[in-house]
Structure formats: C-alpha cells, structure tokens
Enzyme design. Structure first.
Site, short mmCIF file in Angstrom:
data_model
loop_
_atom_site.label_atom_id
_atom_site.label_comp_id
_atom_site.label_asym_id
_atom_site.label_seq_id
_atom_site.Cartn_x
_atom_site.Cartn_y
_atom_site.Cartn_z
N LYS A 278 -8.24 30.27 49.69
CA LYS A 278 -7.09 31.11 49.37
C LYS A 278 -7.26 32.44 50.09
O LYS A 278 -8.25 33.15 49.86
CB LYS A 278 -7.02 31.32 47.86
CG LYS A 278 -5.91 32.24 47.43
CD LYS A 278 -5.76 32.23 45.92
CE LYS A 278 -4.70 33.20 45.46
NZ LYS A 278 -4.55 33.18 44.00
N LYS B 181 -4.10 27.81 50.95
CA LYS B 181 -2.99 28.66 50.53
C LYS B 181 -3.07 29.99 51.24
O LYS B 181 -4.17 30.55 51.29
CB LYS B 181 -3.11 28.86 49.01
CG LYS B 181 -2.13 29.82 48.42
CD LYS B 181 -2.38 29.94 46.95
CE LYS B 181 -1.47 31.03 46.43
NZ LYS B 181 -1.88 31.53 45.17
C1 PBG Z 1 -2.88 33.89 40.90
C2 PBG Z 1 -1.98 33.25 41.89
C3 PBG Z 1 -1.22 33.85 42.92
C4 PBG Z 1 -0.47 32.83 43.50
C5 PBG Z 1 -0.80 31.65 42.87
N1 PBG Z 1 -1.77 31.92 41.88
C6 PBG Z 1 -1.06 35.26 43.29
C7 PBG Z 1 -2.13 36.06 43.85
O1 PBG Z 1 -3.24 35.61 44.14
O2 PBG Z 1 -1.86 37.24 44.02
C8 PBG Z 1 0.53 33.02 44.62
C9 PBG Z 1 1.61 32.00 44.70
C10 PBG Z 1 2.79 32.38 45.52
O3 PBG Z 1 2.83 33.42 46.21
O4 PBG Z 1 3.76 31.61 45.49
N2 PBG Z 1 -4.17 34.14 41.28
ZN ZN Z 2 -5.41 35.65 39.95
#
Ligand code: PBG
Ligand code: ZN
Length: 338
Positions: A203, A256
């Site tokens: 991520k 992601k």
């Molecule tokens: C929480 C999380 C996030 C997303 C999914 N789980 C946000 C972040 O890390 O700030 C993002 C999903 C999206 O942008 O559609 N940790």
């Molecule tokens: Zn988070």
C-alpha cells in the site's frame, strides 16, 4: 517469437476481422465474479449521504443497507468490503473492537440480508482515532508517531470482533510491521482458523486516497501516513513487504492504488502464488467520474478497459467503486465493443 514468418505471410490484422473472432482469441476476461464493492457504513439512522468527491457513492446507516446489499446481490457481485464511520472517536480507536461497533453491526445485518454475499472487513484504526492515524500514537524524538507494536494487539482484537460478527475475510490496511502474524495468531486463538486474511501488503502513500478520506472521515489531523505507507518510488521494497506477509500467513495479497502501480501488481503476481487483489481507489474513481460528467470520456469504455487492464496485469480480484456499473454493463452486453 522465434521463426515467425514476416509480412506478407504474417498479417496481425487477420485475427481482428470480426468481434466473434476477436472474442475467440481474447487472452484476458473480466467477469462479475472478479468484483468487490466497497461500502461505507455510518452511525445513525435513515442515512444515505452522497460523498461529494465520489459521485454515486454513499455513506449508509445500517438500517438502510438493504437497498445497496440488494443491488449487489441482484447483480451477482460476490463480495463487499466494509468501512465504518463510528459515532465517537478517541486517541486509541478502541471502539473499533466493540461487539456492537458500526462494522460489527453492519456485518451481522449484511449476512442476514444476503448470506451468500462475502463480507470483507477493512481492518484499521484511522476511522476510529481522534487524530486519524492508523493506530495509537507514541512520542518519539521525531514527534508523535503510530506505535507499531501497541497497534498489533489492537488489530488482533478488532479482527476477532469482526470474525465473531460473521466477517468472511479480514483485510488489514494499516501497514504495520508484523500485522499479519498478530492477526493470524489472534484469529486462530479464537478458533477462527478458517477466516482468511487479505493483506493490503503493498500500500503506497498516495495522493489518490483523498476522496476516501472525505468518505470515511479519516484525514489525519496532523502529518501524513508516510512513516507507515510505502514510498511510491519503490518496487523492490514492495516485493519485501509481500514476501513478509506471505511468510506471516497472508492468504491473499493486495496492491493499492491500482492504475499507477500496474508494474508492481504484475511483479507480485509473477513472484507469489497467492491470489492478488487490486484496489482501484477513490481518486482513480473521482477522476473518471469528473471527466465523464464533462463529456470528455466514454465512462463505460474507460471503466471496462481499466478493469481489463487490472486483470491483464495479474489481478484476480478488483476492489472498485465502479463495481455496480461494471456488473450492469457486463450483464447487459458483455465486454464486446469496449
Ligand atoms: C484505511 C484505508 C484507506 C483506504 C482504504 N483503507 C485510506 C488511507 O490509507 O488513507 C483508501 C481507499 C480509497 O482511496 O479508495 N487505512
Ligand atoms: Zn488506516
């Protein structure tokens, strides 16, 4: 390609002359079974709030879930992933572990409404902490940072509470070191050894999460997430992240965001034998919706082409806000003509 005869013996256009023939030689397929739809669940009653930067996406209260879950089921979408927005937050985010918390209530409701729909729960603390970071904070020489090891125990507790409510798959998204091991141990100790973990293993710290933070009300009140999410420049490090999660017991891996990281997805798919998910995130969705609203792009074509691109790059599953539209389009007329 060894010994391929050249033009004019070979003509690549020969296999493109009709849609029937193109369909027969098509290498990659997009199916409704590939799609996972994200749902934002909010405290309160009779709530269906459209999210400003994500047209067509809503925050739902538990009592209104029937409408959206009914749509998901009737379209044949196999799974949803849940995000919760609680009534109250504190500095540890411990309300995320309550048996009657927002996600736990939503899981129970969805499993009642549609037992065959798989419910995946996003497992993190940023929606539950008053400061919006992904775990409780600790003082360091650099200022306040997320306390990795304290977060692990809380993650295990939250995972068990999701599983108790009936979650089918747990998807930890906080990028804490050791999170998969801690969650696997917690689940196993509570006899949930058959509940799989879909790890947000890779991520990136991304600008593409902007609209989501409005939707989930989880913008950090100070700083950013770069001390735990990955540097967008790094692919070798991404492979190490995935390798560690595999070793700790992840059942599925996620990359992601999606579009800017297709190379990372392809490499992870080649390297690990695990099913791969990709998250087509909020900013990717917002850009498509904005351009479509202006009449600058053909939304249907762009969305289906994007989804197919994820499949071609190696995704087995696609988490996307376009899931309902994509499923409708696939039902109505299949992929031809994208
Ligand atoms: C929480 C999380 C996030 C997303 C999914 N789980 C946000 C972040 O890390 O700030 C993002 C999903 C999206 O942008 O559609 N940790
Ligand atoms: Zn988070």
């Amino acid at each position: 390609m060894p010994n391929q005869p050249l033009f004019p013996t070979t003509r690549m256009r020969r296999l493109r002359t009709s849609e029937t023939l193109r369909a027969m030689v098509r290498e990659t397929h997009l199916r409704i079974d590939d799609l996972i739809y994200p749902i934002f669940v909010r405290h309160g009653s009779n709530v269906k709030n459209e999210i400003g930067s994500m047209p067509g996406q809503f925050q739902w209260s538990v009592d209104r879930l029937e409408e959206i879950v009914g749509t998901v089921e009737s379209l044949g979408i196999p799974a949803v992933i849940l995000f919760g927005i609680p009534a109250a937050k504190d500095d540890t985010g411990k309300v995320a572990c309550n048996a009657d918390g927002i996600v736990q209530e939503a899981v129970r409701k969805i499993k009642r409404l549609s037992p065959k729909t798989l419910v995946i729960t996003d497992l993190c603390f940023c929606e539950y902490t008053s400061h919006g970071h992904c775990g409780p904070l600790t003082e360091t020489p650099r200022g306040q940072e997320v306390d990795n090891d304290a977060t692990l125990e809380l993650l295990a507790a939250q995972a068990v509470s999701h599983a108790r409510a009936g979650a089918d798959i747990i998807a930890p998204s906080g990028m804490m070191d050791g999170m998969i091991r801690a969650i696997r141990r917690g689940l196993d100790a509570a006899s949930f050894e058959l509940v799989p973990i879909m790890s947000y293993a890779i991520k990136f710290a991304s600008g593409y999460y902007g609209p989501f933070r409005e939707a989930a009300e989880s913008t950090p009140s100070f700083g950013d997430r770069r001390t735990y999410q990955m540097d967008p420049a790094n692919v070798r490090e991404a492979m190490r992240e995935a390798e560690l999660d595999v070793a700790e017991g992840a059942d599925m891996l996620m990359v992601k965001p999606g579009l800017p990281y297709l190379d990372v997805l392809a490499r992870a798919k080649d390297r690990f034998g695990l099913p791969m998910a990709v998250y087509n995130v909020s900013g990717e969705y917002a850009m498509v919706k904005a351009a479509a609203a202006n009449g600058w792009i053909d939304e249907r074509r762009i969305v289906l082409e994007t989804m197919l691109g994820f499949k071609r790059a190696g995704a087995d599953m696609i988490i996307t806000y376009h899931a309902l539209d994509a499923a409708r389009w696939l039902r109505e007329d299949g992929l031809p003509g994208i």
